[in-house]
Design a protein around this motif. Structure first.
Motif, mmCIF file in Angstrom:
data_model
loop_
_atom_site.group_PDB
_atom_site.id
_atom_site.type_symbol
_atom_site.label_atom_id
_atom_site.label_comp_id
_atom_site.label_asym_id
_atom_site.label_seq_id
_atom_site.Cartn_x
_atom_site.Cartn_y
_atom_site.Cartn_z
ATOM 1 N N LEU A 204 51.614 35.528 42.599
ATOM 2 C CA LEU A 204 51.208 36.641 41.742
ATOM 3 C C LEU A 204 51.236 37.962 42.512
ATOM 4 N N MET A 205 50.814 37.928 43.769
ATOM 5 C CA MET A 205 50.826 39.146 44.578
ATOM 6 C C MET A 205 52.250 39.532 44.992
ATOM 7 N N LEU A 206 53.096 38.549 45.279
ATOM 8 C CA LEU A 206 54.447 38.821 45.753
ATOM 9 C C LEU A 206 55.406 39.199 44.637
ATOM 10 N N PHE A 220 50.955 44.716 48.002
ATOM 11 C CA PHE A 220 49.592 45.070 47.613
ATOM 12 C C PHE A 220 49.558 46.308 46.714
ATOM 13 N N ASP A 221 50.680 46.620 46.094
ATOM 14 C CA ASP A 221 50.749 47.744 45.165
ATOM 15 C C ASP A 221 50.113 47.325 43.840
ATOM 16 N N LEU A 222 48.965 47.908 43.508
ATOM 17 C CA LEU A 222 48.250 47.519 42.292
ATOM 18 C C LEU A 222 49.015 47.896 41.032
ATOM 19 N N GLU A 223 49.797 48.959 41.106
ATOM 20 C CA GLU A 223 50.586 49.345 39.940
ATOM 21 C C GLU A 223 51.647 48.291 39.630
ATOM 22 N N LEU A 224 52.295 47.803 40.691
ATOM 23 C CA LEU A 224 53.266 46.729 40.497
ATOM 24 C C LEU A 224 52.588 45.464 39.985
ATOM 25 N N LEU A 225 51.383 45.186 40.506
ATOM 26 C CA LEU A 225 50.648 44.015 40.037
ATOM 27 C C LEU A 225 50.331 44.135 38.551
ATOM 28 N N GLY A 226 49.945 45.340 38.118
ATOM 29 C CA GLY A 226 49.691 45.548 36.693
ATOM 30 C C GLY A 226 50.940 45.342 35.861
ATOM 31 N N ASP A 227 52.100 45.779 36.384
ATOM 32 C CA ASP A 227 53.354 45.555 35.662
ATOM 33 C C ASP A 227 53.678 44.063 35.571
ATOM 34 N N LEU A 229 51.564 41.591 35.453
ATOM 35 C CA LEU A 229 50.679 40.944 34.482
ATOM 36 C C LEU A 229 51.155 41.148 33.051
ATOM 37 N N GLN A 230 52.014 42.147 32.822
ATOM 38 C CA GLN A 230 52.532 42.392 31.476
ATOM 39 C C GLN A 230 53.778 41.552 31.181
ATOM 40 N N GLY A 234 54.068 36.757 34.837
ATOM 41 C CA GLY A 234 52.695 37.078 35.221
ATOM 42 C C GLY A 234 51.678 36.372 34.349
ATOM 43 N N ALA A 235 51.931 36.360 33.029
ATOM 44 C CA ALA A 235 51.019 35.653 32.121
ATOM 45 C C ALA A 235 50.981 34.164 32.441
ATOM 46 N N ALA A 236 52.131 33.585 32.806
ATOM 47 C CA ALA A 236 52.165 32.165 33.146
ATOM 48 C C ALA A 236 51.359 31.874 34.409
ATOM 49 N N LEU A 237 51.452 32.746 35.401
ATOM 50 C CA LEU A 237 50.688 32.541 36.633
ATOM 51 C C LEU A 237 49.188 32.659 36.385
ATOM 52 N N VAL A 238 48.782 33.611 35.561
ATOM 53 C CA VAL A 238 47.357 33.740 35.230
ATOM 54 C C VAL A 238 46.885 32.518 34.462
#
Length: 742
Positions: A204-206, A220-227, A229-230, A234-238
């Motif tokens: 998820l982080m990578l 560790f870019d939170l903006e990329l992480l937010g992208d 999750l969309q 990302g939804a599958a990993l969560v």
């Protein structure tokens, strides 16, 4: 006779299915990367006038961003404008600035395929005539560096963790219930959960850096992480993390309440009893059966959900028959976990199970049946998945995916062969147990006789001890009686002394009275003192305490010696030793097998690779034969799904203006040679003006060539060109591309 032949027949079936079911190697998950199958202008093409846009066609839908497609002039300056658009299907275009000068232009793209893998590449085309360019076309994908390696390693760890978690729990529930009490098995299953959880968090982080820049700093870019999750991935990993929370509760119950109800030792049954009472040791009453059923149902649901997090977000969700491929992929993953994960748990049980909780032959037999069913399931689902990804026998040797597939087939064959040896060792272990039954009975009878003798000796000792107690009681009673007599004598002496004291008041006879009194008191005092019984009682208590301590120590020493003896006997058993070695070899092959599977998930499948080659060959052929001399030239690969159903269709439209146009259709096979098909139909649609579809029926000219003249196009615009190709009475497909006309 039947019992001897049946295991051999089932093993032979395993070998046949593993070798004939080559598509088992396309095992979960199956790869379906997007590939560039065409472009307009084509790769290496030289056009007379500057195009207004560049279009790229991929083998499956992709995700594009602002800078996913870039067009660079000979000096390296960008000449594209606006964001990439998706006019239709899997074609994506980007508009160009007007008035481009002659020269060589570079098109670079970096997109994410629908199966979650990044795809990058570059090619050139020229306006007027080729020229020198400062732009390098050797694009490096974001998955080629350290982040890509870490992401691939995380995928491997996640697969391995899922296999160990699901397979280890299945082994305990279905094959060896006492294993829930074994610490080594508990650590194995918990380690699988930890590996899958940590790998999922890492992926998820990578993910953001993996699909964009490939830089470690962007992890560790939170903006990329937010992208991320969309996105679907990302939804599958969560979702996987949420399911792992439920899996943690399952593990707590399995090694908590269920372990407390499991018997410490599950006795092996004879082969004749396997059909009647071989239930995995679950005979602890309704409460235990209900708990086992609940764990099995809940564990299956959680495991299926975890498998679906791969199937619904990655490879099986794209390509042919995705609605069928996704549940098939889930079943495939579950079968892999039951086989390889159960094998790992069996290996740990054979090497690490304590003496008081050995893994018996019944547990090995139950796992053998579970593995047989898993391999059958793997063969069936693997055949389907491999047909879906390869499409032809030539793809086995002509593509990297097919070559890796052959390696995996060989590993599966080796693993099944070693499994055959394991079954033989299991049968020998069972035969040895049967032959040892009489000896065990004799040893039991001898032990019972020894126990009876020892009981008789203990009874005699008890009688002697009881007599000694009675003797001691008699001594104590005699001492008490003497003490009482002494007290009475002393009392009598005192009475006499008192009387004589009274008489002593008389003048005469005093001296004799005193002498007599003194003598009697001395005698009474000697008579009063009893023996000290308390001293004897304390000594007996101290001796009894020391005996109990020595007995406890001796019991512990005997238990430890017996456990060591049992372990030596178990380790010295040649049949069990052979079973250990064969299972260890199976596990070693399984590790390599899982690694090859992980590499396959990151490899372009044979079907897609061959389609891309065919499209490139058709484009080159069209340039060489002058087919692409029209104002618009479109190249589209097709696959009707039937025999000889793959190929490439090319469309030339000249002059690609409103009014009359000449249309030529060329059909070629995967090797680039012209081929005839029963029917080719064309339809033109201008969706922006609600015009069409306008049908065009071209006439057959020669092998692989159809044409139609005076094709009327009413107005300029972005027209959708649909081509329907029929290769048999029932096999046909429609492919399409957009073309700017006018």
């Amino acid at each position: 006779m039947t019992q001897t032949i049946a295991p051999r027949v089932r093993t032979l079936v395993l070998l046949i299915l593993a070798v004939a079911g080559a598509l088992l190697a396309g095992a979960a998950p199956v790869s379906a990367h997007a590939a560039l199958t065409g472009s307009d202008p084509a790769q290496g093409a030289v056009v007379d006038t500057a195009p207004s846009q560049v279009s790229l066609t991929f083998s499956e839908p992709i995700a594009v961003g602002d800078d996913s497609v870039r067009v660079l002039d000979p000096k390296g300056e960008r000449v594209d404008k606006g964001d990439p658009a998706n006019p239709s299907g899997t074609t994506y275009s980007v508009r160009l600035v007007s008035g481009l000068p002659d020269g060589t232009y570079t098109v670079a793209y970096q997109v994410v395929s629908a199966d979650s893998h990044p795809v990058a590449g570059a090619f050139t085309f020229s306006i007027g005539a080729p020229s020198e360019t400062t732009v390098s076309v050797s694009a490096q994908g974001s998955d080629d560096g350290l982040v890509g390696w870490l992401y691939g390693f995380g995928r491997y760890v996640s697969y391995a963790g899922f296999v160990v978690l699901a397979g280890g729990a299945a082994f305990v529930l279905a094959c060896w219930a006492p294993g829930a009490r074994v610490r080594a098995v508990q650590r194995l299953v918990v380690s699988g959960w930890l590996a899958l959880t940590s790998a999922t968090l890492g992926l998820l982080m990578l993910r953001g850096s993996y699909t964009t820049s490939g830089k470690v700093g962007d992890v560790f870019d939170l903006e990329l992480l937010g992208d991320v999750l969309q996105t679907k991935t990302g939804a599958a990993l969560v979702s996987r993390l949420l399911l792992l929370a439920a899996a943690a509760l399952f593990i707590a119950v399995l090694f908590g309440a269920y372990a407390r109800t499991a018997d410490a030792v599950e006795p092996d049954r004879d082969a004749e009893d396997d059909g009647g009472g071989d239930d995995g040791g679950d005979d602890g009453g309704p409460d235990k059966r209900d708990l086992t059923f609940g764990l099995a149902l809940g564990g299956t649901v959680v495991a299926a959900g975890l498998a679906a997090s791969w199937a619904m977000s990655e490879h099986a969700s794209q390509g042919l028959q995705a609605g069928v491929a996704m549940p098939v992929d889930v079943v495939h993953l579950l079968a892999v976990a039951a086989w390889l994960g159960g094998l790992t748990a069996l290996l740990v049980a054979l090497y690490r199970a304590p003496v008081e909780t050995p893994v018996g032959r019944d547990a090995v037999r139950r796992f053998s049946r579970l593995a047989f069913g898993s391999v059958v399931t793997l063969a069936v689902t693997g055949v389907y998945q491999s047909w879906r990804q390869l499409g032809s026998w030539s793809a086995f040797t002509d593509t990297r995916y097919g070559q890796l597939l052959l390696v995996k087939i060989a590993l599966v064959a080796v693993m099944v062969a070693v499994a055959f040896l394991s079954r033989r060792w299991t049968q020998r272990l069972a035969d040895a147990r049967v032959s040892e039954a009489a000896e065990e009975a004799e040893r039991t009878e001898a032990a019972e006789e020894a126990e009876r003798t020892e009981a008789a000796e203990r009874a005699e000792e008890a009688v002697r001890a009881e007599e000694a107690v009675r003797a001691k009681e008699a001594v104590r009673a005699e001492a008490t009686q003497r003490a009482e007599e002494g007290v009475r004598a002393k009392e009598a002496v005192r009475v006499k002394a008192t009387e004589r004291a009274k008489e002593a008041k008389q003048p005469a006879g005093t001296a004799p009275a005193e002498a007599s009194g003194t003598s009697e008191v001395s005698e009474a005092s000697m008579a009063v003192e009893p023996p000290k019984a308390s001293d004897a009682s304390d000594a007996e208590k101290a001796e009894a305490g020391q005996d109990s301590v020595r007995a406890a120590q001796l019991a512990r020493q005997r238990a430890a010696a017996e456990a060591a003896r049992q372990k030596r006997l178990r380790d010295a058993d040649p049949n069990r030793f052979g079973l250990r070695r064969s299972v260890l070899a199976e596990a070693g092959v399984a590790v390599v097998l899982l690694a090859v599977t992980t590499v396959l998930t990151q490899t372009e499948p044979g079907r897609t690779e061959q389609d891309a080659r065919a499209a490139t060959a058709a484009s080159s052929s069209a340039s060489a034969t002058g087919q692409g001399s029209g104002a618009v030239s479109l190249t589209m690969p097709f696959d009707t799904g039937g025999k000889s159903g793959k190929g490439v269709v090319s469309i030339d439209l000249d002059p690609a203006q409103a009014g009359d146009n000449a249309l030529h259709v060329y059909v070629e096979g995967p090797d680039g040679t012209p081929v005839d098909v029963p029917e080719v139909k064309i339809a033109l649609t201008l969706a922006a003006q609600n015009i069409g579809p306008l049908p065009v029926a071209p006439d057959h000219v020669t092998t692989g060539h159809w044409s139609a003249s005076r094709v009327q196009i009413p107005m300029a615009g972005d027209w959708k060109v649909e081509v329907t190709v029929r290769t048999s009475d029932i096999d046909q497909v429609t492919v399409s591309k957009n073309a700017q006309i006018g």
